[in-house]
Design an enzyme around this catalytic site. Structure first.
Site, short mmCIF file in Angstrom:
data_model
loop_
_atom_site.label_atom_id
_atom_site.label_comp_id
_atom_site.label_asym_id
_atom_site.label_seq_id
_atom_site.Cartn_x
_atom_site.Cartn_y
_atom_site.Cartn_z
N HIS A 75 3.93 6.57 4.99
CA HIS A 75 2.83 6.62 4.02
C HIS A 75 2.38 8.06 3.79
CE1 HIS A 75 -0.20 7.41 7.15
NE2 HIS A 75 0.61 6.68 7.91
N ASP A 76 2.08 8.36 2.52
CA ASP A 76 1.47 9.63 2.14
C ASP A 76 2.35 10.85 2.37
OD1 ASP A 76 -1.12 7.91 3.57
OD2 ASP A 76 -1.22 8.46 1.45
N GLY A 93 3.70 9.78 9.10
CA GLY A 93 2.76 9.79 7.99
C GLY A 93 2.34 11.19 7.57
#
Lengths: 213, 41
Positions: A75-76, A93
């Site tokens: 994520h991200d 992440g």
């Protein structure tokens, strides 16, 4: 392709890859986020690219990337254009990988780590410090292994530009100064876009940059 | 545009031109696929 996937043009996504599935972040609350893939990017088998969290709202993989089989982009993350991730490379992440970086097979990149542009990371490396632009990184613990001269040369950088980059890193690593002071030394070198890219990166580094072995 | 009969493509998904979707591909709602992209399986 899960809810939130945004895939560009002329991409090739191979069997059993998953793009846009939900983050593994325990902070994720079901917010609407996306996973963006650029144009001309190849995603090989069993790659997982998870969508963003409230932190950035998006996970981004750029144009002309090659994400080999079994890689993970969490994520991200922001993966720049022309990045190659070799088999089973894993980005935790919020990792940022600069354009033209090559991440070796099986490398494990700690969350929030910044990887500069044109970097070459050893296969199997445990990356938990920021890797400044144009460098090579290897060994355990991860260490600065010199300027990625081969990569830069292959991509059309001149000997003068490569020498200038090496001069900046000599100021940073060989001057005997601490990192902050060495950046002031580096700033005295002749101006070039590469010099500023390096100085800005090192100055902004939160995890700290790799040291010499 | 070619979508294999064994693919599951949500009607709200936005697929570009000349997209090729192979068997067993799942495409959920709120997905966008650009022109010319190929998804094998």
């Amino acid at each position: 392709m899960r809810i939130g996937a945004r895939i560009g043009k002329n991409c090739h996504i191979h069997a059993n890859a998953v793009v846009g599935d939900i983050p593994q972040d325990l902070k994720f609350q079901g917010e609407d986020t996306v996973a963006i893939i650029g144009d001309n990017t190849v995603i090989r088998e069993f790659v997982t690219i998870h969508r963003g969290t409230a932190s950035k709202g998006k996970t981004v993989v750029g144009n002309n990337c090659l994400i080999m089989a079994y890689c993970h982009v969490a994520h991200d993350c922001v993966v720049g254009d022309h990045v190659i991730m070799s088999n089973s490379a894993q980005l935790a992440g919020e990792v940022v990988a600069g354009y033209w970086a090559i991440i070796g097979g099986g490398a494990l990149v700690h969350q929030f780590t910044q990887i500069g542009c044109h970097v070459m990371i050893q296969g199997g490396a445990l990356v938990n410090k920021d890797i400044p632009p144009y460098c090579m990184a290897a060994r355990y613990p991860i260490a600065y292994e010199g300027v990625n001269k081969v990569g830069l040369h292959r991509r059309g950088y001149t000997s003068e530009q490569i020498d200038a980059i090496a001069d900046v890193y000599r100021a940073i690593y060989d001057s005997g100064l601490n990192v902050t002071q060495s950046l002031d030394e580096a700033a005295k070198l002749p101006a070039s876009p590469e010099r500023d890219v390096i100085i800005d990166f090192v100055r902004a580094s939160k995890r700290g940059i790799v040291r010499k072995p | 545009m070619a979508i294999h009969q064994f693919a599951v493509v949500h009607p709200d998904a936005k697929l570009g031109e000349n997209v090729i979707i192979g068997p067993f591909v799942t495409i959920d709602a709120n997905v966008e696929i650009g022109d010319g992209t190929v998804i094998d399986s």
